[in-house]
Enzyme design. Structure first.
Site, PDB file in Angstrom:
ATOM      1  CB  SER A  24      -0.952  -0.051   1.197  1.00  0.00           C
ATOM      2  OG  SER A  24      -1.932   0.959   1.115  1.00  0.00           O
ATOM      3  CG  ASP A  48      -6.956  -2.415  -3.063  1.00  0.00           C
ATOM      4  OD1 ASP A  48      -7.578  -1.654  -2.296  1.00  0.00           O
ATOM      5  OD2 ASP A  48      -5.737  -2.588  -3.001  1.00  0.00           O
ATOM      6  CG  HIS A  87      -5.875  -2.166   0.661  1.00  0.00           C
ATOM      7  ND1 HIS A  87      -5.217  -1.708  -0.454  1.00  0.00           N
ATOM      8  CD2 HIS A  87      -5.262  -1.587   1.728  1.00  0.00           C
ATOM      9  CE1 HIS A  87      -4.248  -0.870  -0.083  1.00  0.00           C
ATOM     10  NE2 HIS A  87      -4.256  -0.798   1.245  1.00  0.00           N
TER      11      HIS A  87
END
Length: 215
Positions: A107, A161, A193
């Protein structure tokens, strides 16, 4: 004999380095016998998309979900990149071949890993981005050295995601290809995610392919 190698793992916003140390246990092959892992923690700072709450964050994030068009904290990213480069330089000074150094992250950490690889003056072993995004505007291409362009990139992203949609990952992949870099993009159906074991298997194989033998 496997040459010494170094993997720098950068966690996502709100997380910590120690909480990610278990990742190294996925890599038990003989090729990784001499691999050293590092899991630094981000500094605490107010984060705009979290209503200014102070939390571990490599740089500011202005909105969620993050798209290719989202505003970017380029100044904060550059400051974070300097810190990552210092960690890489320390490892190189200790005798590790830069082409056996891998910068990876999830991320926000993946975005920082990408920025750090693009702006490092030497060719690295590789950069691995999981559910990440490009934290710069496209003008950054002018600052990527010919040596950095030789660093291979692995980009893994879940198709479901909702925080960093796969379209942001695809835009990053397209940017890297246009910059003349080798980027292997893997989309994982039904993955949100997060990182799944299949992605770690891909990472394992990819890293083995890019490790340099001791000379």
């Amino acid at each position: 004999m496997a040459a010494p190698s170094f993997v720098l793992w950068l966690h996502g916003r709100g997380d910590s380095g120690p909480a990610n140390e278990h990742i190294s246990t996925y890599f038990s092959s003989p090729e990784f016998k001499n691999t050293r892992w590092s899991f630094p923690s981000a500094p605490h700072m107010p984060v705009t998309c979290n209503y200014g709450i102070v939390m571990p964050s490599w740089f500011d994030v202005y909105e969620l979900p993050i798209s290719a068009e989202s505003p970017k904290d380029e100044k904060g990213v550059l400051k974070a990149v300097e810190n990552v480069h210092a960690m890489i330089d320390k490892e190189v000074a200790a005798g590790t071949n830069s082409q056996n150094i891998f910068v990876c992250g999830f991320s926000q950490g993946g975005a920082l890993a990408l920025a750090s690889v693009l702006l490092y003056p030497k060719t690295l072993g590789g950069g691995a981005i999981f559910s990440g995004f490009l934290p710069f505007n496209s003008s950054i291409v002018e600052q990527i050295s010919p040596e950095a362009k030789k660093t291979p990139i692995l980009w893994c992203h879940g198709t479901d995601d909702d925080r960093v949609p796969v379209t942001a990952g695809q835009a990053g992949h397209q940017f890297l290809e246009q910059a003349g870099m080798n980027c292997e993009f893997k989309a994982y159906p039904d993955l949100g995610h997060s990182i799944n074991p299949e992605e770690f298997q891909s990472f394992d194989s990819w890293m083995k392919n890019h490790l340099k033998n001791s000379t």
